[in-house]
Design an enzyme around this catalytic site. Structure first.
Site, short mmCIF file in Angstrom:
data_model
loop_
_atom_site.label_atom_id
_atom_site.label_comp_id
_atom_site.label_asym_id
_atom_site.label_seq_id
_atom_site.Cartn_x
_atom_site.Cartn_y
_atom_site.Cartn_z
N ARG A 1 -16.84 -2.74 -7.23
CA ARG A 1 -16.00 -3.69 -7.97
C ARG A 1 -15.85 -3.31 -9.44
O ARG A 1 -15.81 -4.18 -10.31
CB ARG A 1 -16.58 -5.11 -7.88
CG ARG A 1 -16.62 -5.69 -6.49
CD ARG A 1 -15.26 -6.26 -6.11
NE ARG A 1 -15.28 -6.83 -4.79
CZ ARG A 1 -15.32 -8.14 -4.55
NH1 ARG A 1 -15.32 -8.98 -5.53
NH2 ARG A 1 -15.32 -8.57 -3.32
N ARG B 1 -12.12 -8.24 -12.50
CA ARG B 1 -12.03 -9.27 -13.53
C ARG B 1 -12.89 -9.06 -14.76
O ARG B 1 -12.73 -9.76 -15.75
CB ARG B 1 -12.32 -10.64 -12.90
CG ARG B 1 -11.17 -11.12 -12.05
CD ARG B 1 -11.57 -12.30 -11.21
NE ARG B 1 -12.56 -11.91 -10.21
CZ ARG B 1 -13.05 -12.73 -9.29
NH1 ARG B 1 -12.67 -13.98 -9.26
NH2 ARG B 1 -13.93 -12.29 -8.43
N ARG C 1 -2.77 -8.28 -14.10
CA ARG C 1 -2.72 -9.17 -12.94
C ARG C 1 -2.08 -10.53 -13.24
O ARG C 1 -1.89 -11.33 -12.32
CB ARG C 1 -4.14 -9.39 -12.39
CG ARG C 1 -4.68 -8.30 -11.48
CD ARG C 1 -4.06 -8.35 -10.08
NE ARG C 1 -3.90 -9.72 -9.59
CZ ARG C 1 -4.88 -10.46 -9.09
NH1 ARG C 1 -6.08 -9.97 -8.93
NH2 ARG C 1 -4.65 -11.70 -8.69
N ASP D 1 -8.50 -4.53 -0.72
CA ASP D 1 -9.49 -5.50 -0.27
C ASP D 1 -9.76 -5.27 1.21
O ASP D 1 -8.91 -4.72 1.92
CB ASP D 1 -9.01 -6.94 -0.48
CG ASP D 1 -10.18 -7.91 -0.35
OD1 ASP D 1 -10.92 -8.10 -1.33
OD2 ASP D 1 -10.39 -8.44 0.76
N TYR E 1 -14.78 -13.22 8.52
CA TYR E 1 -13.65 -13.92 7.89
C TYR E 1 -12.66 -14.42 8.94
O TYR E 1 -12.13 -15.53 8.84
CB TYR E 1 -12.93 -13.01 6.88
CG TYR E 1 -13.73 -12.85 5.61
CD1 TYR E 1 -13.88 -13.91 4.72
CD2 TYR E 1 -14.35 -11.65 5.29
CE1 TYR E 1 -14.61 -13.78 3.55
CE2 TYR E 1 -15.09 -11.50 4.13
CZ TYR E 1 -15.23 -12.57 3.25
OH TYR E 1 -15.96 -12.45 2.11
O1 CP3 Z 1 -13.39 -1.99 -7.70
C1 CP3 Z 1 -13.56 -2.09 -6.46
O2 CP3 Z 1 -14.70 -2.16 -5.95
C2 CP3 Z 1 -12.35 -1.99 -5.54
C3 CP3 Z 1 -11.80 -3.17 -5.10
C4 CP3 Z 1 -12.40 -4.11 -4.07
C5 CP3 Z 1 -11.99 -5.45 -4.00
N1 CP3 Z 1 -12.55 -6.03 -2.90
C6 CP3 Z 1 -11.07 -6.10 -4.96
C7 CP3 Z 1 -11.13 -7.56 -5.12
C8 CP3 Z 1 -13.29 -3.89 -3.02
C9 CP3 Z 1 -14.05 -2.63 -2.66
C10 CP3 Z 1 -13.35 -5.11 -2.28
C11 CP3 Z 1 -14.14 -5.27 -1.05
C12 CP3 Z 1 -14.45 -6.61 -0.57
N2 CP3 Z 1 -13.65 -7.71 -0.49
C13 CP3 Z 1 -15.70 -6.96 0.01
C14 CP3 Z 1 -16.85 -6.01 0.17
C15 CP3 Z 1 -17.55 -5.80 -1.12
C16 CP3 Z 1 -18.50 -6.88 -1.52
O3 CP3 Z 1 -18.35 -7.40 -2.62
O4 CP3 Z 1 -19.45 -7.15 -0.76
C17 CP3 Z 1 -15.64 -8.31 0.38
C18 CP3 Z 1 -16.75 -9.12 1.01
C19 CP3 Z 1 -14.33 -8.78 0.08
C20 CP3 Z 1 -13.77 -10.13 0.32
C21 CP3 Z 1 -13.41 -10.74 -1.00
N3 CP3 Z 1 -12.24 -10.46 -1.69
C22 CP3 Z 1 -14.19 -11.60 -1.82
C23 CP3 Z 1 -15.54 -12.15 -1.45
C24 CP3 Z 1 -13.47 -11.82 -3.00
C25 CP3 Z 1 -13.90 -12.59 -4.24
C26 CP3 Z 1 -13.31 -13.94 -4.35
C27 CP3 Z 1 -13.41 -14.44 -5.80
O5 CP3 Z 1 -12.35 -14.75 -6.36
O6 CP3 Z 1 -14.52 -14.47 -6.34
C28 CP3 Z 1 -12.25 -11.11 -2.89
C29 CP3 Z 1 -11.18 -11.02 -3.91
C30 CP3 Z 1 -11.16 -9.75 -4.67
N4 CP3 Z 1 -11.20 -8.50 -4.12
C31 CP3 Z 1 -11.07 -9.63 -6.08
C32 CP3 Z 1 -11.03 -8.26 -6.37
C33 CP3 Z 1 -10.89 -7.61 -7.71
C34 CP3 Z 1 -10.97 -10.77 -7.07
C35 CP3 Z 1 -9.61 -11.37 -7.01
C36 CP3 Z 1 -8.85 -11.30 -8.30
O7 CP3 Z 1 -9.10 -10.46 -9.18
O8 CP3 Z 1 -7.93 -12.12 -8.39
#
Ligand code: CP3
Length: 360
Positions: free
Chosen positions: A45, A49, A58, A94, A169
């Site tokens: 990640r 953010r 974004r 994602d 999910y």
């Molecule tokens: O920089 C990176 O690592 C690449 C991008 C990435 C994202 N999601 C972007 C994202 C990666 C590798 C993921 C994988 C992902 N998504 C996982 C596995 C990694 C982990 O953290 O265990 C999981 C479980 C998800 C599902 C998911 N998507 C979650 C739990 C969330 C967070 C929700 C929140 O708002 O807190 C997301 C959304 C997400 N995916 C964001 C990002 C940057 C945040 C959304 C945003 O910026 O608006």
């Protein structure tokens, strides 16, 4: 399976040739079990953010919308590479994106995560999910190609969600602490469970293949919620499906990283499932993790909250982790889970520089 599969030998030549800009990559050397010039570092990640430039770009654009725009994906993936000089980029997307691409009705809700409109319950629900083809994700192919051209000597890590985590999910309909509905399906409807896991494993394998064929030079399989399982249930109901995804990625000749959270007791099985590199979450002392995975490369595992400590406290912990990593076949430094959104990017910059300068 994807209809555009290239022969593995071709890919191996592209990623391993000595005139490739990636020939000197510390990340790829460590991932292959060779000796890198320094301990490579990147952050799960790292794009997201915690970066003001991410928040700016974004503004007014939904998460999934941004994942489907090749130019935005390219820019967001590059942001942390520019700022930190990390040893690898991770593709901005994602784990639920491929489901969205094949037509599953879902959204990523800010502060919550993926939410699925009609949770999967029956065999008919599973059969209604299409397999993934490159035609579903032209923006992924374009973004990866653009990125590889821009990144030069920095490798791009492609990724997919592992079958259990993605299934959770789809079955729960959203994030869940206990994974109760998911495990209920696993225990009480084995036919539906098996069909669902096969479906998701196929999509994950094809998603990784598309990213690697476009130029990604390593892949990570995220099984973030596998820590909800006992080793026995992981071995019986989950492992073979993850193994199928990892075997398919292995045919492409790129290193495979397998990561989960709360998975101390599963690390041996996760390694056995076909990982070249095993990600260790921050709750597991690295030395314990290394003992559990056998002769493998490990990745991790600084507690992501250490960035809120004074810089010298954070780097002292990082030094302990690098020292512990010497017992493994190889070590890629990372946090033990994703960057927390309130992280100060200055701390990640200091951490990157510290790890890269620390004697190997
Ligand atoms: O920089 C990176 O690592 C690449 C991008 C990435 C994202 N999601 C972007 C994202 C990666 C590798 C993921 C994988 C992902 N998504 C996982 C596995 C990694 C982990 O953290 O265990 C999981 C479980 C998800 C599902 C998911 N998507 C979650 C739990 C969330 C967070 C929700 C929140 O708002 O807190 C997301 C959304 C997400 N995916 C964001 C990002 C940057 C945040 C959304 C945003 O910026 O608006």
């Amino acid at each position: 399976m994807c209809r555009h599969a290239a022969p593995p030998a071709k890919i191996r030549t592209v990623t391993a040739s000595t005139d490739s800009p990636l020939a000197t990559s510390a990340f790829l050397a460590a991932a292959r079990g060779e000796t890198p010039s320094h301990t490579p570092v990147w952050f799960m990640r790292q794009a997201g953010r915690s970066l003001p430039e991410y928040l700016k770009i974004r503004e007014g654009v939904g998460m999934l919308e941004s994942c489907m725009d090749a130019d935005l994906v390219t820019e967001i993936t590059l942001q942390p590479v520019r700022r930190y000089g990390v040893d690898a980029a991770i593709f901005f997307s994602d784990i639920v994106l491929p489901l969205k691409a094949v037509g599953v009705e879902l959204d990523i809700v800010a502060g919550i995560g993926p939410v699925v409109a009609s949770p999967v319950r029956t065999l008919a629900d599973v059969e209604a999910i299409s397999d993934l083809t490159p035609e579903h994700v032209p923006f992924i192919t374009r973004a990866v190609q653009q990125l590889v051209a821009e990144l030069g000597a920095t490798p791009l890590i492609g990724f997919a969600g592992a079958p259990f985590t993605v299934a959770s999910y789809l079955v729960e309909g959203g994030p869940s602490k206990e994974q109760a509905k998911t495990k209920a399906m696993m225990f009480s409807a084995p036919e539906v469970w098996d069909a669902l896991m096969r479906k998701i494993a196929g999509i994950a394998a094809d998603y990784l293949r598309i990213q690697v064929e476009a130029g990604a030079s390593a892949v990570q399989l995220f099984d973030s919620w596998a820590g909800a399982l006992t080793p026995g249930d992981y071995a019986e109901h989950v492992m073979a499906h993850s193994a199928r995804v990892l075997a398919s990625a292995g045919e492409l000749g790129v290193p495979r990283i397998h990561f989960g959270v709360g998975t101390t007791n599963l690390l041996g099985l996760m390694a056995e499932a076909g990982a070249d590199v095993v990600g260790i979450d921050w709750r597991t002392p690295l030395a314990d993790g290394i003992a559990r995975v056998g002769d493998r490369v490990v990745q991790g595992n600084l507690d992501p909250t250490l960035v809120f400590a004074p810089t010298d406290v954070m780097t002292a912990r990082a030094a302990d982790i690098i020292d512990a990593g010497r017992a493994a076949r190889g070590h890629i430094f990372n946090l033990g889970h994703g960057v927390i959104p309130s992280t100060d990017p200055g701390q990640l910059k200091a951490l990157t520089e510290f790890v890269q300068a620390y004697p190997i």
